[in-house]
Design a protein around this motif. Structure first.
Motif, PDB file in Angstrom:
ATOM      1  N   ASP A  93     -81.708 -25.654  19.295  1.00  0.00           N
ATOM      2  CA  ASP A  93     -80.263 -25.434  19.232  1.00  0.00           C
ATOM      3  C   ASP A  93     -79.692 -25.030  20.588  1.00  0.00           C
ATOM      4  O   ASP A  93     -78.499 -25.198  20.838  1.00  0.00           O
ATOM      5  N   TYR A  94     -80.545 -24.469  21.450  1.00  0.00           N
ATOM      6  CA  TYR A  94     -80.088 -23.998  22.762  1.00  0.00           C
ATOM      7  C   TYR A  94     -81.080 -24.416  23.847  1.00  0.00           C
ATOM      8  O   TYR A  94     -82.266 -24.591  23.571  1.00  0.00           O
ATOM      9  N   THR A  95     -80.568 -24.551  25.070  1.00  0.00           N
ATOM     10  CA  THR A  95     -81.427 -24.870  26.211  1.00  0.00           C
ATOM     11  C   THR A  95     -81.138 -23.906  27.360  1.00  0.00           C
ATOM     12  O   THR A  95     -79.979 -23.474  27.532  1.00  0.00           O
ATOM     13  N   PRO A  96     -82.143 -23.520  28.136  1.00  0.00           N
ATOM     14  CA  PRO A  96     -81.928 -22.565  29.225  1.00  0.00           C
ATOM     15  C   PRO A  96     -81.013 -23.110  30.325  1.00  0.00           C
ATOM     16  O   PRO A  96     -81.065 -24.289  30.670  1.00  0.00           O
ATOM     17  N   VAL A  97     -80.193 -22.218  30.861  1.00  0.00           N
ATOM     18  CA  VAL A  97     -79.317 -22.553  31.978  1.00  0.00           C
ATOM     19  C   VAL A  97     -79.770 -21.825  33.239  1.00  0.00           C
ATOM     20  O   VAL A  97     -79.944 -22.439  34.296  1.00  0.00           O
ATOM     21  N   TYR A  98     -79.967 -20.519  33.124  1.00  0.00           N
ATOM     22  CA  TYR A  98     -80.277 -19.712  34.312  1.00  0.00           C
ATOM     23  C   TYR A  98     -80.984 -18.441  33.871  1.00  0.00           C
ATOM     24  O   TYR A  98     -80.649 -17.854  32.838  1.00  0.00           O
ATOM     25  N   MET A  99     -81.973 -18.002  34.655  1.00  0.00           N
ATOM     26  CA  MET A  99     -82.716 -16.781  34.359  1.00  0.00           C
ATOM     27  C   MET A  99     -82.745 -15.911  35.608  1.00  0.00           C
ATOM     28  O   MET A  99     -83.027 -16.388  36.714  1.00  0.00           O
ATOM     29  N   THR A 100     -82.444 -14.649  35.434  1.00  0.00           N
ATOM     30  CA  THR A 100     -82.394 -13.754  36.587  1.00  0.00           C
ATOM     31  C   THR A 100     -82.669 -12.323  36.155  1.00  0.00           C
ATOM     32  O   THR A 100     -82.687 -12.010  34.964  1.00  0.00           O
ATOM     33  N   GLY A 101     -82.852 -11.440  37.137  1.00  0.00           N
ATOM     34  CA  GLY A 101     -83.093 -10.041  36.836  1.00  0.00           C
ATOM     35  C   GLY A 101     -81.854  -9.333  36.312  1.00  0.00           C
ATOM     36  O   GLY A 101     -80.717  -9.738  36.590  1.00  0.00           O
ATOM     37  N   LEU A 102     -82.065  -8.271  35.561  1.00  0.00           N
ATOM     38  CA  LEU A 102     -80.956  -7.529  34.957  1.00  0.00           C
ATOM     39  C   LEU A 102     -80.011  -6.973  36.014  1.00  0.00           C
ATOM     40  O   LEU A 102     -78.796  -6.924  35.798  1.00  0.00           O
ATOM     41  N   GLU A 103     -80.540  -6.573  37.172  1.00  0.00           N
ATOM     42  CA  GLU A 103     -79.699  -5.978  38.212  1.00  0.00           C
ATOM     43  C   GLU A 103     -78.629  -6.944  38.696  1.00  0.00           C
ATOM     44  O   GLU A 103     -77.485  -6.563  38.942  1.00  0.00           O
ATOM     45  N   GLU A 104     -78.986  -8.225  38.839  1.00  0.00           N
ATOM     46  CA  GLU A 104     -77.988  -9.214  39.275  1.00  0.00           C
ATOM     47  C   GLU A 104     -76.877  -9.346  38.247  1.00  0.00           C
ATOM     48  O   GLU A 104     -75.704  -9.474  38.581  1.00  0.00           O
ATOM     49  N   VAL A 105     -77.260  -9.340  36.972  1.00  0.00           N
ATOM     50  CA  VAL A 105     -76.270  -9.471  35.902  1.00  0.00           C
ATOM     51  C   VAL A 105     -75.363  -8.245  35.868  1.00  0.00           C
ATOM     52  O   VAL A 105     -74.134  -8.357  35.745  1.00  0.00           O
ATOM     53  N   GLN A 106     -75.940  -7.062  35.980  1.00  0.00           N
ATOM     54  CA  GLN A 106     -75.145  -5.842  35.948  1.00  0.00           C
ATOM     55  C   GLN A 106     -74.202  -5.747  37.142  1.00  0.00           C
ATOM     56  O   GLN A 106     -73.143  -5.119  37.058  1.00  0.00           O
ATOM     57  N   GLY A 107     -74.556  -6.369  38.238  1.00  0.00           N
ATOM     58  CA  GLY A 107     -73.723  -6.323  39.429  1.00  0.00           C
ATOM     59  C   GLY A 107     -72.599  -7.343  39.433  1.00  0.00           C
ATOM     60  O   GLY A 107     -71.809  -7.404  40.373  1.00  0.00           O
ATOM     61  N   SER A 108     -72.515  -8.160  38.392  1.00  0.00           N
ATOM     62  CA  SER A 108     -71.488  -9.200  38.320  1.00  0.00           C
ATOM     63  C   SER A 108     -70.339  -8.768  37.413  1.00  0.00           C
ATOM     64  O   SER A 108     -70.544  -8.138  36.375  1.00  0.00           O
ATOM     65  N   SER A 109     -69.134  -9.132  37.804  1.00  0.00           N
ATOM     66  CA  SER A 109     -67.962  -8.839  36.966  1.00  0.00           C
ATOM     67  C   SER A 109     -67.581 -10.027  36.096  1.00  0.00           C
ATOM     68  O   SER A 109     -66.665  -9.958  35.295  1.00  0.00           O
ATOM     69  N   ASN A 110     -68.301 -11.140  36.263  1.00  0.00           N
ATOM     70  CA  ASN A 110     -67.982 -12.360  35.514  1.00  0.00           C
ATOM     71  C   ASN A 110     -69.270 -13.013  35.030  1.00  0.00           C
ATOM     72  O   ASN A 110     -69.935 -13.737  35.777  1.00  0.00           O
ATOM     73  N   LEU A 111     -69.604 -12.760  33.789  1.00  0.00           N
ATOM     74  CA  LEU A 111     -70.862 -13.296  33.251  1.00  0.00           C
ATOM     75  C   LEU A 111     -70.848 -14.819  33.166  1.00  0.00           C
ATOM     76  O   LEU A 111     -71.898 -15.460  33.242  1.00  0.00           O
ATOM     77  N   GLU A 112     -69.675 -15.417  33.027  1.00  0.00           N
ATOM     78  CA  GLU A 112     -69.601 -16.879  32.886  1.00  0.00           C
ATOM     79  C   GLU A 112     -70.062 -17.608  34.150  1.00  0.00           C
ATOM     80  O   GLU A 112     -70.432 -18.774  34.094  1.00  0.00           O
ATOM     81  N   GLU A 113     -70.030 -16.901  35.286  1.00  0.00           N
ATOM     82  CA  GLU A 113     -70.469 -17.550  36.527  1.00  0.00           C
ATOM     83  C   GLU A 113     -71.932 -17.962  36.446  1.00  0.00           C
ATOM     84  O   GLU A 113     -72.362 -18.917  37.101  1.00  0.00           O
ATOM     85  N   PHE A 114     -72.724 -17.273  35.621  1.00  0.00           N
ATOM     86  CA  PHE A 114     -74.145 -17.591  35.516  1.00  0.00           C
ATOM     87  C   PHE A 114     -74.384 -18.921  34.803  1.00  0.00           C
ATOM     88  O   PHE A 114     -75.439 -19.532  34.951  1.00  0.00           O
ATOM     89  N   LEU A 115     -73.409 -19.371  34.032  1.00  0.00           N
ATOM     90  CA  LEU A 115     -73.554 -20.647  33.324  1.00  0.00           C
ATOM     91  C   LEU A 115     -73.468 -21.843  34.267  1.00  0.00           C
ATOM     92  O   LEU A 115     -73.848 -22.951  33.904  1.00  0.00           O
ATOM     93  N   SER A 116     -72.951 -21.611  35.474  1.00  0.00           N
ATOM     94  CA  SER A 116     -72.862 -22.692  36.456  1.00  0.00           C
ATOM     95  C   SER A 116     -73.994 -22.624  37.484  1.00  0.00           C
ATOM     96  O   SER A 116     -74.084 -23.477  38.363  1.00  0.00           O
ATOM     97  N   LYS A 117     -74.857 -21.607  37.364  1.00  0.00           N
ATOM     98  CA  LYS A 117     -75.966 -21.458  38.300  1.00  0.00           C
ATOM     99  C   LYS A 117     -77.202 -22.204  37.816  1.00  0.00           C
ATOM    100  O   LYS A 117     -77.292 -22.579  36.642  1.00  0.00           O
ATOM    101  N   GLN A 118     -78.152 -22.397  38.717  1.00  0.00           N
ATOM    102  CA  GLN A 118     -79.434 -23.008  38.361  1.00  0.00           C
ATOM    103  C   GLN A 118     -80.554 -22.293  39.106  1.00  0.00           C
ATOM    104  O   GLN A 118     -80.366 -21.827  40.231  1.00  0.00           O
ATOM    105  N   ASN A 119     -81.707 -22.211  38.449  1.00  0.00           N
ATOM    106  CA  ASN A 119     -82.891 -21.705  39.136  1.00  0.00           C
ATOM    107  C   ASN A 119     -83.519 -22.850  39.919  1.00  0.00           C
ATOM    108  O   ASN A 119     -83.792 -23.908  39.367  1.00  0.00           O
TER     109      ASN A 119
END
Length: 229
Positions: A93-119
């Motif tokens: 039902d779902y496929t991975p988009v991006y994986m990162t450490g919790l610190e990077e996520v906590q330091g962001s004010s816009n979670l949707e930006e991670f949907l456009s990133k790639q590892n």
């Protein structure tokens, strides 16, 4: 009759060594395919590398796929050439988009930006204590089948876990209508084991219950042959 069968379970890559998958073995698809072949039908089996498969047969072709995107492309190409589709594959039902450490996520004010990133690294670093994995929904392939081939007889499966029979049938009926299917086979994971596979055949005006994979395959064969009798 030319019949398309899907079986096994898709695997969605996180990186080159990790993936999200499911526990589907492809055993039911194998039994269904063998039953159809024994009755003289021509079968194309779309399945995965790890899934169980029938022995080679003159009327059998096998196409191996990995993920939902592969399945979408394979089905779009092939559905138009078949009279019946038995879609028993467990599709992610779902496929991975991006994986990162919790610190990077906590330091962001816009979670949707991670949907456009790639590892970009082949293996994502495992130094972080906590990793956050972003997923996006995959296309619902069964809902596209009638667009690609309006004349095909569509048989789908619905799997739920530990629900009432009435609810299972209700959800299967909704799938039947939404996807313009001829038949939805409803299953509850708690009623599936090595020796048992209780399933309810849900059609517009009829319900039938079977208890094993072999009975599912036998009744499916009867339904398919009735389509063109």
């Amino acid at each position: 009759m030319k019949i398309l069968v899907t079986s096994g379970g898709t695997s969605e890559a996180i990186d080159s060594v990790r993936s999200i998958t499911n526990h589907s073995t492809g055993r039911l698809g194998k039994i269904i395919t063998e039953t159809l072949l024994a009755a003289g039908h021509e079968v194309c089996l779309i399945t995965t590398k790890r899934a169980l498969k029938p022995e080679a047969h003159p009327n059998l072709s096998i196409r191996e796929i990995n993920n939902t995107k592969d399945l979408l492309l394979e089905m779009q190409e092939r559905v138009k050439d078949y009279q019946v589709l038995i879609h028993s594959m467990a599709v992610s039902d779902y496929t991975p988009v991006y994986m990162t450490g919790l610190e990077e996520v906590q330091g962001s004010s816009n979670l949707e930006e991670f949907l456009s990133k790639q590892n970009h690294q082949a293996k994502i670093s495992s130094t972080d204590e906590i990793q956050v994995l972003f997923l996006k929904k995959t296309p619902k392939i069964i809902s596209l089948i009638k667009e690609w081939n309006p004349a095909i007889h569509l048989i789908g499966f619905k799997l739920l876990v530990d629900v009432s029979e009435d609810y299972l049938i209700e959800i299967a009926r909704k799938s039947l209508i939404k996807n313009q299917a001829d038949l939805i086979i409803a299953n509850d994971l708690t009623q599936i084991s090595a020796k048992q596979h209780r399933a309810i055949f849900v059609e517009k005006d009829q319900l039938q219950t079977v208890q094993t994979k072999e009975e599912i395959a036998k009744l499916l064969l009867e339904k398919i042959q009735a389509y063109h009798s």
